[in-house]
Motif scaffolding. Structure first.
Motif, short mmCIF file in Angstrom:
data_model
loop_
_atom_site.label_atom_id
_atom_site.label_comp_id
_atom_site.label_asym_id
_atom_site.label_seq_id
_atom_site.Cartn_x
_atom_site.Cartn_y
_atom_site.Cartn_z
N GLU A 207 0.83 -1.21 0.00
CA GLU A 207 0.00 0.00 0.00
C GLU A 207 0.86 1.26 0.00
O GLU A 207 0.57 2.23 -0.71
N ASP A 211 1.00 4.01 -3.06
CA ASP A 211 0.73 5.42 -2.75
C ASP A 211 1.89 6.29 -3.22
O ASP A 211 1.69 7.35 -3.81
N TRP A 244 -6.60 3.71 -6.04
CA TRP A 244 -5.87 4.80 -5.38
C TRP A 244 -6.50 6.14 -5.70
O TRP A 244 -6.68 6.98 -4.82
#
Length: 398
Positions: A207, A211, A244
């Protein structure tokens, strides 16, 4: 709520500024200055074609006129402030990004094992172990040291000598790293001997990596769809990129905006308020005519470049000569915030031979613009290592 609108001229200027092509640019083109250029661009694609200069060298020279190829070699082979790996293609990447490439290493390894016939062949694991042992015992190695050259009629990695295929597999999966090159030949060493411990020992979750990849892509592009952002580093999948964007939008980290395209249409894209706020303070573009690499980061996404600049470009290396519209390897030419044409130029007998320049439709090549083009060709002589510029008869295709 009405989405913000960025007209095409402003969008071009923002995009070019993010790619260090809007302003004149100054700097030594080496050491920390070159580190800064590489960080701003995100990566520089490496390519072997050398008709005028290699792609990575021309990309960096276009931003720093004092740049010379030894400076990039120094970053990778001595300073260790950059490493070579894969984005959409082979590239030189800032070393600080290395921890984020772990996800690519893992996914590439899984993909190669599933798709490479060599990885499913009996004895594959033994070949991998032998290559690793050879490098551990004898130090950095090239493909010549661990296996033969490509077999006759080779059509891909699966046709290489087994040891060479293993070498590529170990590099793509992160177990080996390129420590230096001789000419254009890559030499590999164990990753722990090449990558500084401070970067090698950093670990992030999937994650966190996604990001980072999406946020950093947006910073460098200025605006983009989820697919364009995913394609920048090619770390996030399309589905991960969509997720995202949806999450960042709901959290207020990004906004939607309509971006004006060259044909007058609008394309819904993601950006940030901070990025849009910068547009008003952007300077007028430099009037310099710039010679760009076909693999310049500003042109890597051919479809995006065509939408934004109205510039259709395809490399014709693999097109039979009789069917080429322009030439084997022609260079896009930028002036200000417009792509004004393309040029066929190559080294020949110690000179830079300009065979043809094709201005874009509607682009007038007056005396000032033609002089600017000739000045750029004079500037590139030291990089191309030639003493003169020569023009073929009828080179200006107006």
């Amino acid at each position: 709520m009405t989405r913000p609108f960025l007209d095409n001229r402003s969008a071009r200027r923002l995009f070019l500024d993010r790619h260090l092509l809007l302003r004149p640019g100054s700097g030594s083109g080496r050491g920390e200055d070159l580190d800064g250029v590489l960080d701003a661009l995100g990566f520089v694609q490496v390519d072997s074609v050398n008709t005028l200069a290699r792609a990575h060298d021309l990309i960096l020279w276009s931003r720093r006129g004092q740049y010379r190829p030894k400076a990039l070699e120094n970053l990778v082979a001595r300073r260790r402030s950059a490493f070579e790996h894969w984005t959409h293609d082979a590239a030189v990447i800032p070393m600080a990004f290395y921890p984020m490439w772990r996800l690519k290493f893992e996914r590439d390894e899984t993909r190669m094992q599933a798709r490479w016939p060599a990885a499913r062949r009996a004895g594959w694991e033994t070949e991998i172990e032998q290559v690793l042992r050879h490098i551990a015992d004898h130090g950095p190695a090239s493909s010549l040291d661990v296996g033969g050259e490509e077999t006759k009629g080779s059509s891909g990695w699966w046709d290489w000598h087994p040891s060479k295929t293993a070498l590529e597999f170990l590099w793509r999966s992160g177990q080996l790293a390129i420590c230096h090159r001789r000419g254009f030949r890559k030499f590999y060493d164990l990753a722990e001997n090449v990558i500084p411990a401070e970067h090698r020992n950093q670990h992030y979750s999937v994650e966190e990596i996604i990001d980072w990849a999406m946020s950093e892509a947006l910073e460098r592009l200025g605006f983009g769809t989820s697919g364009e952002l995913a394609a920048f580093f090619e770390i996030a999948t399309r589905d991960e990129a969509k997720a995202w964007c949806a999450r960042a939008l709901s959290e207020g980290r990004i906004i939607e905006a309509d971006i004006g395209m060259a044909d007058g249409s609008r394309r819904r894209s993601f950006t940030t308020e901070a990025i849009l706020d910068e547009v008003a303070s952007l300077p007028e573009p430099t009037a310099r005519v710039r010679l760009l690499s076909p693999f310049d980061p500003a042109l890597r996404d051919r479809d995006r470049a065509e939408r934004l600049f109205g510039f259709h470009y395809r490399i014709e290396i693999f097109v039979p000569e009789a069917k080429r519209r322009y030439g084997y390897y022609v260079f896009p030419v930028l002036q200000g915030d417009r792509l004004i044409g393309r040029i066929d130029a190559k080294r020949a007998d110690g000179a830079l031979l300009v065979q043809a320049f094709w201005p874009e439709a509607g682009m007038r090549m007056g005396k000032a613009r033609a002089a600017g083009l000739k000045s750029e060709l004079e500037r590139v002589k030291p990089l191309a290592e030639v003493e003169a510029v020569e023009f073929a008869d009828g080179w200006m295709r107006t």
